[in-house]
Each structure stands twice: as C-alpha cells, then as structure tokens.
Design an enzyme around this catalytic site. Sequence first.
Site, PDB file in Angstrom:
ATOM      1  N   TRP A  35      89.428  20.199  41.899  1.00 17.00           N
ATOM      2  CA  TRP A  35      90.867  20.027  42.101  1.00 17.00           C
ATOM      3  C   TRP A  35      91.401  18.876  41.274  1.00 17.00           C
ATOM      4  O   TRP A  35      92.524  18.917  40.772  1.00 17.00           O
ATOM      5  CB  TRP A  35      91.180  19.849  43.586  1.00 17.00           C
ATOM      6  CG  TRP A  35      90.613  20.982  44.386  1.00 17.00           C
ATOM      7  CD1 TRP A  35      89.593  20.917  45.301  1.00 17.00           C
ATOM      8  CD2 TRP A  35      90.984  22.372  44.298  1.00 17.00           C
ATOM      9  NE1 TRP A  35      89.323  22.176  45.791  1.00 17.00           N
ATOM     10  CE2 TRP A  35      90.146  23.076  45.205  1.00 17.00           C
ATOM     11  CE3 TRP A  35      91.927  23.079  43.555  1.00 17.00           C
ATOM     12  CZ2 TRP A  35      90.258  24.469  45.374  1.00 17.00           C
ATOM     13  CZ3 TRP A  35      92.024  24.467  43.728  1.00 17.00           C
ATOM     14  CH2 TRP A  35      91.201  25.132  44.617  1.00 17.00           C
ATOM     15  N   ASP A  36      90.604  17.822  41.129  1.00 18.90           N
ATOM     16  CA  ASP A  36      91.003  16.728  40.241  1.00 18.90           C
ATOM     17  C   ASP A  36      91.136  17.225  38.798  1.00 18.90           C
ATOM     18  O   ASP A  36      92.109  16.891  38.100  1.00 18.90           O
ATOM     19  CB  ASP A  36      89.943  15.623  40.268  1.00 18.90           C
ATOM     20  CG  ASP A  36      90.072  14.713  41.478  1.00 18.90           C
ATOM     21  OD1 ASP A  36      91.158  14.664  42.083  1.00 18.90           O
ATOM     22  OD2 ASP A  36      89.082  14.044  41.806  1.00 18.90           O
ATOM     23  N   LEU A  37      90.144  17.983  38.355  1.00 16.08           N
ATOM     24  CA  LEU A  37      90.193  18.482  36.975  1.00 16.08           C
ATOM     25  C   LEU A  37      91.381  19.413  36.781  1.00 16.08           C
ATOM     26  O   LEU A  37      92.093  19.343  35.774  1.00 16.08           O
ATOM     27  CB  LEU A  37      88.893  19.208  36.628  1.00 16.08           C
ATOM     28  CG  LEU A  37      87.642  18.334  36.540  1.00 16.08           C
ATOM     29  CD1 LEU A  37      86.399  19.211  36.393  1.00 16.08           C
ATOM     30  CD2 LEU A  37      87.738  17.356  35.367  1.00 16.08           C
ATOM     31  N   ASP A  88      89.970  14.917  46.287  1.00 15.66           N
ATOM     32  CA  ASP A  88      89.414  16.238  46.008  1.00 15.66           C
ATOM     33  C   ASP A  88      88.554  16.735  47.170  1.00 15.66           C
ATOM     34  O   ASP A  88      88.728  17.857  47.664  1.00 15.66           O
ATOM     35  CB  ASP A  88      88.590  16.141  44.718  1.00 15.66           C
ATOM     36  CG  ASP A  88      88.042  17.463  44.273  1.00 15.66           C
ATOM     37  OD1 ASP A  88      87.152  17.993  44.959  1.00 15.66           O
ATOM     38  OD2 ASP A  88      88.492  17.970  43.235  1.00 15.66           O
ATOM     39  N   GLY A 128      94.569  17.415  36.553  1.00 16.79           N
ATOM     40  CA  GLY A 128      94.779  16.771  35.259  1.00 16.79           C
ATOM     41  C   GLY A 128      95.350  17.722  34.227  1.00 16.79           C
ATOM     42  O   GLY A 128      96.310  17.389  33.505  1.00 16.79           O
TER      43      GLY A 128
END
Lengths: 404, 404
Positions: free
Chosen positions: A163-165, A134, A168
């Site tokens: 960006w990770d969230l 991220d 997901g």
Amino acid sequence: MYDLLKGLRVVEGAAFIAGPSCGLHLAQMGAEVIRFDTIGGGPDFRRWPLAPGGASLYWEGLNKGKKSIALDLNSPRGRELAVAIAAAPGENAGLFVTNYPTKGFLSYENLKAARADILSVRVMGWADGAPAMDYTVNAAAGLPFATGFPDDPRPMNHVLPAWDLLGGAYAAFALISADRARRASGRGAEIRVPLSDLVASSLSHMGAVAEVLVENADRPRMGNDLYGAFGRDFETADGARIMLVAISPKQWIGALRALDLTDAVSELERELRVSFAKDEGVRFTHRARLFALFEPAIKARPLAELGAAFDTAGVTWSKYQTLHEAVNNDARLFGKNPIFHTVEHPSGLRYAAAGPPGTVADAPRGPLAPAPKLGQHTDEVLANVLGLSGAQIGALHDEGVVAG
Amino acid sequence: MYDLLKGLRVVEGAAFIAGPSCGLHLAQMGAEVIRFDTIGGGPDFRRWPLAPGGASLYWEGLNKGKKSIALDLNSPRGRELAVAIAAAPGENAGLFVTNYPTKGFLSYENLKAARADILSVRVMGWADGAPAMDYTVNAAAGLPFATGFPDDPRPMNHVLPAWDLLGGAYAAFALISADRARRASGRGAEIRVPLSDLVASSLSHMGAVAEVLVENADRPRMGNDLYGAFGRDFETADGARIMLVAISPKQWIGALRALDLTDAVSELERELRVSFAKDEGVRFTHRARLFALFEPAIKARPLAELGAAFDTAGVTWSKYQTLHEAVNNDARLFGKNPIFHTVEHPSGLRYAAAGPPGTVADAPRGPLAPAPKLGQHTDEVLANVLGLSGAQIGALHDEGVVAG
C-alpha cells in the site's frame, strides 16, 4: 533517469515509503526534487536495513536523485523556510509532496497562504487523519486472513508494503495530473491519498468488495492456489519449486503441451463434461483434479528440462527463489538488468541500485543519481530557490536554523 | 470522479489488472477513457469473481467510468480501427494504454506509423517480452520465501496482486508525465513498464537489494514481526487479534502509556543498557523481550478497552478482520466511506463501489460512473473519434467488424 519532467520542481517533506517513493518516481523522470528534513534527519533517517557504518540503506534507496536541505523543523524560522521553499514561485514550481498531518505548519491552509495556487499531495493513514500504516490498514481490510494455507488459521501479514508503494506511485500520478489542471485553470489543489482509501478502492476495483456483498461470505484461504483460474506452486524432480499460471486459453494449451498432459486433460474433460480451455473458472472449480495430474508430471522432470519446455510453449511460470538467489543468480531480474547501475551511495558503499521501472523506448537511460548526503544542498537551495545571499545563509547556519 | 484530467482522451487496449487500473485511475480523474475489446470480450471478460448471472465483478470493477467499443480484433479491418482510434488526432488525444506484446498490430512501430507523436504506455511481464504475471515475478523475487512464519518452510504467495496494482498507478503517472513532455517538445514516446522491473526497482528502492548485497544472506522469515522496528500481531482478552506498530518515538511512547508498560520497559532498558525510544532498531533486536511484556498486557484487556486507550494515546494499530467483517462493520473503511457510491453496474446488480482513492480537498466528489456494457459506445466512438458516417458504421456492423 529520463527527462520527461525536466524543468519541474517538486518539494518533498515526507518520511518512510509512500511520500519519498512519490518524490523518487518524479526525480527519476527528470524533475528537480528538493527534500527537506529536520537537522540530524527525520524519523526514517535510521530506518533498517542499515549499512555496517550505520547509514540507512532504506533512506538512501528511497531518496536517490533528490536534493537535500536540512532545517530545524522544531523552530519557527525553520518551519517558515520549509513552507517558503515549498511555495516558492515559478510556473513549474509550487508542487509539494508530504505525509505531514493535515493540521500543523504544513497544512494545506498554511501552504495556500504562502502560494495560492500551490499543488500539494498528502499521503495519509486514515482519511479522517487518524494514524495508520501499511501493516495496520492491511490487517483491517482482511488480507492477512486471506493469505496463507487453509491448515494454518493464524493471520498472515505479507512482508511487502504494497500500500505504501501503491501510494507513492498514485501520489506521483495525482500530482502531475494536478499540474496539468493548474496549467489550464491557474488554480491550486490539495489531493489527499489515504492508505485506507487505497486499500478500500483497490479491493473494490478488483471486484473483491462486490464479491463479499454478493456472496455474503469471505473467500476462503487457499494457500498458493490462484483464485478463479489455474495456478499454483509445484515441486520439480530436483526439489525446485515453481509457480505456474494459466489464465488465457493460449497459456493453458501451452502448459498442457509442455507437460504432455493434453490427452489426460481431454479425458478429464470428457468425464466432467467441461471445457477447461474455454473457461478458466472451470479450471479453478476442478483444480484438485487438475493438480493431481500436474503434480506428477512436474515432479517427474528436473527444473532445467521443464523450464526449456515451458519457455518453448510460452507458459507463464517462474522458479521460486529467495532474494539472495535472485540478486546473485537471476541476471534478467538483477545481475544484467539495465535498470540497475552501480554507483557510490551516501553510506560510502558502492552497489547496484535501480533507476525508474519505466523504460522510455528509444531514449537513452541516463546515469543513476545516488541519494544526497543529508543537507548536501542546503546552501544551494537557500540561494537558488529563496534567493538568499551568502550572508543570510551564513546567519541561518550560525543560528542553527539550517545545517549541511 | 474529479476533473483534473478533463478534456484528455486516452485509449485503452488492455486486459486484467495493471493496464485497466491505469485507465481507471485516468477515468476517475476526469479523462475520457475509451477501452476497446474484441467482440464478445477479451481474456478478462469472464474473470472471477462473477455475479450470479455470470457477469464479471472484476471486469465491471476495473472498467468503471470508461467508454467501450467492441471490434473484431482478429480481422485486419478491426485491427486497423483499433490503431486508428488510439492514434486519432487532437492535442489532448493520442494517449494509449496497453498490455499487448511489443510486436504485433499494436506495436509502438505500428502506432507511430499512424500518429508520429503518439504516447503509449505498455505494461509488460518481463522486460524482454517473455510472459510473466504478478504471481510469477513475485515468486522470482523472493517475496514468498520472506512471507510466512519461521515454523513453516512452504513458499507463501500473498493474495494481493500488488505488482499489478503498482503497475497501473505507475503507468498512469508515466503517461501523464509523457503528455507533459509532449506538450513542450511535440515528440511522442513509448514507456514500457514491465512487472519484473517494478519488482526489482521496488526492492532496490526500499534497500532490500542493498541489504542482500551487504549481508550476503537473506533476511529470515519472521511471521508478522515488523522488520527493523516494533510491530506484531497480538491477541486480546476477548480473542480479537490486533496489529500494533511503533516506529517513531511518539508512537512508541504512546503505546507504552496505553498499555501501562512504561515502568516495565524502563527496567528492561536498564538491564539491557539501551534506549528503546531513541532507536527503533533496538526495539527490533530485543523484540522477543518486548513481546514478552506486551503479550500479557494486551491479553489482559478486551478489544474495546484497548482500542479506546490506543486511540487516546495516538497509537498506530488495527484490528485484524476479514473482508466480510470489514465491509459489513467497518464504517470508516467501507460502510460510510465517502469514496463509495451505490450505483447499478452492468451485471444488473446495485452495490457500493469506489471512486478514486485520491480526494481533492475542497472539491466536490462527483458521481460514480459505472462500467459500460461491452460495446455500449461503439457507434459513438466511431462517429466522434473517427468521424464515420451512419452508413459507414452500419456497414461495419453488417460486416461483423464491430458490435455493440
């Protein structure tokens, strides 16, 4: 927890935020999510923040409601079992979430060899397989030079792993979409979701890439000013800070009314020969003049009085508060938010944790399932998913291939 | 564009980022997405950034690949048509994305009255219906006090509307999940996705809420330091800045090798009696000592040399660059990224814009469909979705109820 995905089985072989939050969204909407980890835990098993006893609050937050099987992923037999679990038969099974490399034992090729119609969603760093996280893709795409005040030239990371969230949630969408397609076609698929492409596409979708192409320049840093409309932080008479935003005409007119600024702003409109209500861009262009009116109007009144006036007028605003303040004092966000339930977690601590952010209207919000202990469901998964006998499972334990 | 959702029809009555990006994800995976707007455009139709001619680059970015119908949403007849389009029959229809208030003509009650099994996903501000935006819920949840350097106490908004983007992807996931459930049960549903609950649940999922409860304190501001592991920005000999991250043992060992720091770090480990490779938390605790080794090692070498050494060693890093630099010079992210296609947009400009961030392995990435002109599909939608005759459609135009 809701039951929209009841009956669906998803296998997760992933670590950190993007892959596990994909599995979490699926689990909290009712899917059976089986997460496999190597014996002793994967690379995220001790990720901070930690509980006093050393358990990861991060791990137990991201794995709520999943089943856990522990396998020796360094051994050929453990790897075979991982692939077999991901590829186990069933029309509502054969869905896999991973952030393992495109090459290696969890490659799409290997998965397909075990089940031709497998559906796999693979969160990646760069699309070409190079490592990224991220915070590195975010730096590459210019966000840290756009974030921050103009008086400070340092690149400024934001702390939220956005960006990770996003990865997901998007991966969950992609996997359920692929399941829909497979039900019609019978065909499997692998969908790759690189963080780099989430960044690049998001900046394109919001017009920021086009803006750079058209302007041939970067948008300057502007601190807390909202781009393209009216919004900024302001200080109240009692030293609180608020974020105030007005994009629609209704929001704008409400803010002026709440702050008794209607006349002063009308005068400014006559001077500048503009209409602020009709065009949010004009508010942005002339924001320095507007801020000069708003600052004293907000600084003159305490937070409680302003808040009441704002709420009456339908103004979009919030107090800036720290997370500690919010968790302890903001009943709407945390304390009395019905998405939170207090349960005991694998750390042994009891605390309030969140179910799904989506609320199904008119349906009961089921209980919150905590994260499993590592390997808690090893025997159950080997028996139910792979159909192994008690003796076979015992032998795997004896050989050190599984644990739990 | 891919065809995972081919045959599905979704109606969008929404504005700004979250709702429209939900529709965009659906459209770019193959759904027919019909967006309705009021005649002349909704509240996001002139949202910045703008093209030189005044068209919104934002609007045309977020509405790529959709169909557009323009209705007079202030008139009873226009509102009836909007509900009728959202609730039109068909087992692969009756899916609706909105950010309209829970009460009003697009309430779930009104939608259900028109089609009992309608599926609606409603992005909201606060869960109780109060207005909120990305930047206000973000302020309420403490992110701006956590973002920024310790030497600057000002609350610091990040510029990325992360909650809006997350809301769009999550809403797409929720809607396709609800469609899956409806195919089995025949029952409709409304799923509400408040930005406030996206924030609260995300901070819970990552352990940040639990951390505050356990520590009874806020995590301090720490600039660009990565929490709980090793990561920060560093300056190179030629004045570039890089973000360098090492969470896994492999990343850590690779970084030390690339920077010739293995011996120096071993010495520090002996002094401190710790093992950095085994425990990323220890790297965080002693980061000041580690930064003191990394800073001169990075400052001693130019970016090109460091980058080559990092890539050889599998280090996770990126150069900090502005978006303008990235768009113009970073072929991997933008210039030669195959998710981008150059097409003509409603503004009349031709520029490269992104398709879906998910890549379906082994499937051709279809052409990029640009956004429609406002009302471009008015007659088509009235004829195909509502079955109106040419005469009926003509009468609606004459009465000013529809345009396009």
